[in-house]
Motif scaffolding. Structure first.
Motif, PDB file in Angstrom:
ATOM      1  N   GLY A  30       0.830  -1.105   0.191  1.00 50.20           N
ATOM      2  CA  GLY A  30      -0.026   0.057   0.032  1.00 50.20           C
ATOM      3  C   GLY A  30       0.692   1.400  -0.003  1.00 50.20           C
ATOM      4  O   GLY A  30       0.298   2.475  -0.024  1.00 50.20           O
ATOM      5  N   ILE A  31       2.271   1.102   0.057  1.00 49.73           N
ATOM      6  CA  ILE A  31       3.020   2.414   0.147  1.00 49.73           C
ATOM      7  C   ILE A  31       2.659   3.403  -0.848  1.00 49.73           C
ATOM      8  O   ILE A  31       2.976   4.466  -1.094  1.00 49.73           O
ATOM      9  N   GLU A  32       2.685   2.510  -2.075  1.00 50.85           N
ATOM     10  CA  GLU A  32       2.507   3.215  -3.370  1.00 50.85           C
ATOM     11  C   GLU A  32       1.402   4.302  -3.505  1.00 50.85           C
ATOM     12  O   GLU A  32       1.310   5.112  -3.939  1.00 50.85           O
ATOM     13  N   TRP A  33       0.125   3.640  -3.088  1.00 53.21           N
ATOM     14  CA  TRP A  33      -1.180   4.373  -2.935  1.00 53.21           C
ATOM     15  C   TRP A  33      -0.945   5.510  -2.016  1.00 53.21           C
ATOM     16  O   TRP A  33      -1.590   6.533  -2.171  1.00 53.21           O
ATOM     17  N   GLU A  34      -0.322   5.454  -0.827  1.00 56.92           N
ATOM     18  CA  GLU A  34      -0.209   6.291   0.228  1.00 56.92           C
ATOM     19  C   GLU A  34       0.697   7.477  -0.357  1.00 56.92           C
ATOM     20  O   GLU A  34       0.501   8.715  -0.035  1.00 56.92           O
ATOM     21  N   MET A  35       1.821   7.174  -1.142  1.00 55.35           N
ATOM     22  CA  MET A  35       2.866   8.220  -1.689  1.00 55.35           C
ATOM     23  C   MET A  35       1.824   8.860  -2.907  1.00 55.35           C
ATOM     24  O   MET A  35       1.936  10.322  -2.598  1.00 55.35           O
ATOM     25  N   ALA A  36       1.064   8.390  -3.681  1.00 56.54           N
ATOM     26  CA  ALA A  36       0.248   9.012  -4.552  1.00 56.54           C
ATOM     27  C   ALA A  36      -0.827   9.970  -3.927  1.00 56.54           C
ATOM     28  O   ALA A  36      -1.110  11.128  -4.418  1.00 56.54           O
ATOM     29  N   MET A  37      -1.376   9.355  -3.009  1.00 52.18           N
ATOM     30  CA  MET A  37      -2.364  10.204  -2.255  1.00 52.18           C
ATOM     31  C   MET A  37      -1.777  11.474  -1.293  1.00 52.18           C
ATOM     32  O   MET A  37      -2.336  12.626  -1.482  1.00 52.18           O
ATOM     33  N   ALA A  38      -0.656  11.353  -0.913  1.00 46.79           N
ATOM     34  CA  ALA A  38       0.203  12.422  -0.174  1.00 46.79           C
ATOM     35  C   ALA A  38       0.524  13.445  -1.069  1.00 46.79           C
ATOM     36  O   ALA A  38       0.099  14.651  -0.934  1.00 46.79           O
ATOM     37  N   LEU A  39       0.850  13.104  -2.606  1.00 45.77           N
ATOM     38  CA  LEU A  39       1.243  14.135  -3.448  1.00 45.77           C
ATOM     39  C   LEU A  39      -0.280  14.795  -3.829  1.00 45.77           C
ATOM     40  O   LEU A  39      -0.189  16.081  -4.083  1.00 45.77           O
ATOM     41  N   LYS A  40      -1.202  13.935  -4.231  1.00 46.47           N
ATOM     42  CA  LYS A  40      -2.444  14.820  -4.371  1.00 46.47           C
ATOM     43  C   LYS A  40      -2.855  15.837  -3.563  1.00 46.47           C
ATOM     44  O   LYS A  40      -3.444  16.896  -3.614  1.00 46.47           O
ATOM     45  N   SER A  41      -2.755  15.459  -2.287  1.00 43.71           N
ATOM     46  CA  SER A  41      -3.146  16.229  -1.112  1.00 43.71           C
ATOM     47  C   SER A  41      -2.432  17.801  -1.079  1.00 43.71           C
ATOM     48  O   SER A  41      -3.196  18.628  -0.966  1.00 43.71           O
ATOM     49  N   GLU A  42      -1.111  17.589  -1.633  1.00 49.71           N
ATOM     50  CA  GLU A  42      -0.460  18.596  -1.494  1.00 49.71           C
ATOM     51  C   GLU A  42      -0.974  19.725  -2.658  1.00 49.71           C
ATOM     52  O   GLU A  42      -1.072  20.912  -2.564  1.00 49.71           O
ATOM     53  N   PHE A  43      -1.014  18.869  -3.954  1.00 47.03           N
ATOM     54  CA  PHE A  43      -1.637  19.912  -5.137  1.00 47.03           C
ATOM     55  C   PHE A  43      -3.019  20.257  -4.923  1.00 47.03           C
ATOM     56  O   PHE A  43      -3.190  21.502  -5.181  1.00 47.03           O
ATOM     57  N   TYR A  44      -3.837  19.576  -4.365  1.00 40.64           N
ATOM     58  CA  TYR A  44      -5.200  19.924  -3.928  1.00 40.64           C
ATOM     59  C   TYR A  44      -5.165  21.105  -3.094  1.00 40.64           C
ATOM     60  O   TYR A  44      -5.813  22.292  -3.135  1.00 40.64           O
ATOM     61  N   ARG A  45      -4.285  21.217  -2.010  1.00 38.32           N
ATOM     62  CA  ARG A  45      -4.184  22.418  -1.125  1.00 38.32           C
ATOM     63  C   ARG A  45      -3.836  23.599  -1.932  1.00 38.32           C
ATOM     64  O   ARG A  45      -4.201  24.672  -1.565  1.00 38.32           O
ATOM     65  N   ASP A  46      -2.850  23.465  -2.522  1.00 41.50           N
ATOM     66  CA  ASP A  46      -2.226  24.511  -3.232  1.00 41.50           C
ATOM     67  C   ASP A  46      -3.133  24.976  -4.380  1.00 41.50           C
ATOM     68  O   ASP A  46      -3.184  26.352  -4.569  1.00 41.50           O
ATOM     69  N   GLY A  47      -3.651  23.971  -5.186  1.00 43.27           N
ATOM     70  CA  GLY A  47      -4.361  24.573  -6.224  1.00 43.27           C
ATOM     71  C   GLY A  47      -3.802  24.779  -7.675  1.00 43.27           C
ATOM     72  O   GLY A  47      -4.239  25.298  -8.787  1.00 43.27           O
ATOM     73  N   HIS A  48      -2.389  24.725  -7.663  1.00 45.57           N
ATOM     74  CA  HIS A  48      -1.664  24.942  -8.785  1.00 45.57           C
ATOM     75  C   HIS A  48      -0.431  23.933  -8.902  1.00 45.57           C
ATOM     76  O   HIS A  48       0.343  24.053  -8.037  1.00 45.57           O
ATOM     77  N   PRO A  49      -0.272  23.468 -10.263  1.00 42.61           N
ATOM     78  CA  PRO A  49      -1.268  23.257 -11.216  1.00 42.61           C
ATOM     79  C   PRO A  49      -2.524  22.600 -10.450  1.00 42.61           C
ATOM     80  O   PRO A  49      -2.608  21.848  -9.553  1.00 42.61           O
ATOM     81  N   ARG A  50      -3.359  22.753 -11.403  1.00 39.90           N
ATOM     82  CA  ARG A  50      -4.780  22.158 -11.050  1.00 39.90           C
ATOM     83  C   ARG A  50      -4.807  20.560 -10.933  1.00 39.90           C
ATOM     84  O   ARG A  50      -4.530  20.272 -12.236  1.00 39.90           O
ATOM     85  N   LEU A  51      -5.190  20.047  -9.839  1.00 39.48           N
ATOM     86  CA  LEU A  51      -5.306  18.382 -10.082  1.00 39.48           C
ATOM     87  C   LEU A  51      -6.477  18.168 -10.851  1.00 39.48           C
ATOM     88  O   LEU A  51      -7.643  18.571 -10.363  1.00 39.48           O
ATOM     89  N   VAL A  52      -6.407  17.109 -11.757  1.00 42.03           N
ATOM     90  CA  VAL A  52      -7.779  16.678 -12.374  1.00 42.03           C
ATOM     91  C   VAL A  52      -7.669  15.125 -12.178  1.00 42.03           C
ATOM     92  O   VAL A  52      -6.608  14.612 -11.977  1.00 42.03           O
TER      93      VAL A  52
END
Length: 200
Positions: free
Chosen positions: A54-76
């Motif tokens: 599951g660490i690959e899922w945790e890593m991707a989700m952590a990165l998504k959280s960072e981009f969601y929080r910042d908003g740039h570039p916009r995560l799709v």
């Protein structure tokens, strides 16, 4: 183990627990110039080549959280909506003993998260940024006796002094390992996000 070696190991232990900047996060990788017109980003499911489930899922989700929080570039959420695509391979967590006591009991473990990352523009298809074997290192206690309750690392974790007193050594080590895994994944995502953000 002779006394001199023991003293050196104890000094390393104390330094690593108290000074995360000295023995903690190390982030490496080569940047190349990123295009300035990337507006949307898609994070592909990461690939896992290690043993940590599951660490690959945790890593991707952590990165998504960072981009969601910042908003740039916009995560799709759809590949076809993205200007650029971020993909990664998690090679796993490399664990080694960093320090022991005079009875050869482990006091501190050192763990290194190793990840390959690739950022490419979707159309036209070209690589914008790539890093192989990016490494982030952290430490955690292998014994209740090695814990510094006043350290920043302990205070920001999920354990408290009562937990330390009540756990067996095995329970304590497992809890510290779990906390370390969450901490190193989160820190890796934060630093990677900042590095990419600086280039956009």
């Amino acid at each position: 183990m002779n006394h001199a070696v023991y003293r050196i190991k104890m000094m390393v232990t104390v330094a690593c627990i108290l000074m995360s900047a000295g023995c903690g996060y190390q982030f490496s990788g080569n940047d190349s110039g990123l295009l300035k017109d990337i507006r949307t980003l898609y994070v592909e499911p990461f690939v896992q080549k290690g043993k940590e489930i599951g660490i690959e899922w945790e890593m991707a989700m952590a990165l998504k959280s960072e981009f969601y929080r910042d908003g740039h570039p916009r995560l799709v959420n759809r590949l076809e909506e993205a200007d650029a695509v971020l993909s990664g391979v998690v090679h796993g967590l490399e664990t080694r003993v960093l320090a022991t006591n005079e009875h050869d009991e482990v006091l501190v473990y050192e763990v290194t998260l190793v990840v390959d990352l690739n950022l490419r523009q979707r159309s036209p298809d070209k690589v914008l940024w790539r890093a192989q074997q990016m490494r982030l290192t952290d430490t955690y206690s292998g014994s209740r006796g090695a814990v510094v309750l006043t350290s920043p690392e302990f205070k920001t974790g999920t354990l408290n002094a009562n937990n330390v007193a009540q756990f067996t050594d095995i329970q304590f080590t497992e809890s510290m390992a779990k906390n370390m895994r969450e901490r190193v994944v989160r820190a890796f995502a934060q630093q990677l996000h900042q590095r990419l953000l600086d280039s956009f």
